[in-house]
Design an enzyme around this catalytic site. Sequence first.
Site, short mmCIF file in Angstrom:
data_model
loop_
_atom_site.label_atom_id
_atom_site.label_comp_id
_atom_site.label_asym_id
_atom_site.label_seq_id
_atom_site.Cartn_x
_atom_site.Cartn_y
_atom_site.Cartn_z
N THR A 147 0.82 -1.21 0.00
CA THR A 147 0.00 0.00 0.00
C THR A 147 0.85 1.26 0.00
O THR A 147 0.48 2.27 -0.62
CB THR A 147 -0.94 -0.01 1.21
OG1 THR A 147 -1.81 -1.14 1.13
CG2 THR A 147 -1.78 1.26 1.27
N ASP A 168 -0.40 -6.97 4.41
CA ASP A 168 -1.12 -8.24 4.47
C ASP A 168 -0.23 -9.40 4.92
O ASP A 168 -0.68 -10.27 5.68
CB ASP A 168 -1.74 -8.58 3.12
CG ASP A 168 -2.96 -7.74 2.80
OD1 ASP A 168 -3.36 -6.93 3.66
OD2 ASP A 168 -3.51 -7.89 1.69
#
Length: 367
Positions: free
Chosen positions: A20, A95
């Site tokens: 991200t 993640d």
Amino acid sequence: MKRTNDGGARRIVVISTGGTIASRWQGTGYAADASGDDVLATAPLPEGVTVEVVDLFNVNSSRMTSAHQLALLRTVHETFADPGVDGIVVTHGTDTLEETAFLLDLHHADSRPVVLTGAQRPFGTGDGDGPGNLYDALQVAASVRDLGVLVVFDGRVHAARGTVKTQTLAADAFSDPSAERLGRVGFSRVDIERQPERPAPLPLPAAARTAAPGAADAAPLPRVDIITHHSDGDPFLLNAAVSAGARGIVLVATGAGNATPEIAAAVADAVARGVLVAVTTRVPAGPLAEIYTGGGAVDLVAAGALLTGTLRAGQARIALLSTLLAEGTTAAGGTALLRRLLEGPVRAEPVLATGHSRSASAVAARA
């Protein structure tokens, strides 16, 4: 790219892997595509730091593979072959950051730090948390020693072992549900509150020396699967994993490590076929314990499985993978090694230091 602030007293290498913190809008959603230089350009540098960037790969971390992680492990070791490097920061998606951090930590024998960070909000957004997290990570990497691999996020410093993503979207994404944070960073201070204990580090595995993500001719890596128990759970998926060639299985049990007699029997069959089985729990915090029979942890351990202590599924899988990649390990030796990695020391020490980043570094180095 190289950026310098105040003469480059501390030389930090940033290894960019995507996530991200490097993700931009693609028309239907965000995906990692910003370079490490682009990401670094968003963050101010701490005083007295020189930064160099290595663009290793650029993927959303949900697409992270063991080959990616091993290539990163090799790059970390190659970077530290230069004695002039004072620390490494890895920008990574959230993640699977906990898995990558633990893999690096299991093989980290250097006193210099490796610090992983990332972002919960994408690159270039007005309220993005990436620049602040990267600044903090650089400050920690320039300040501490002998702490192993760290996760720095939202002003908090965490040990790699036990730290997992506990918030899907909130800025304070990471914590160890079973232990206190390692320290904090902010206002030009790095405060280290305890010393993490870690098992003796493993050498760089041969697979890491040749890992090439996406290479068609890459040697296959050991298959390690994660199977979750639940109401009405049966051995079907565990047996399917064994049939698919799994050499390691993480059973995510209920409670303190419980399943059913049928699953315990399937674990015994898998162990008899040479499969390493580790039992963790779907409960967020606390250790596993041999309390119950009737398919509980008592029976799973009797079947040959190992309990993971406070490690949860993703990091337990990494422990299995590292065991299977260890060179010259026999079946019995593999079980002993896995036990050491799973049960490895996790006891916290008293407060180490508090103060400005350089003084924290000095105290941590003496610990």
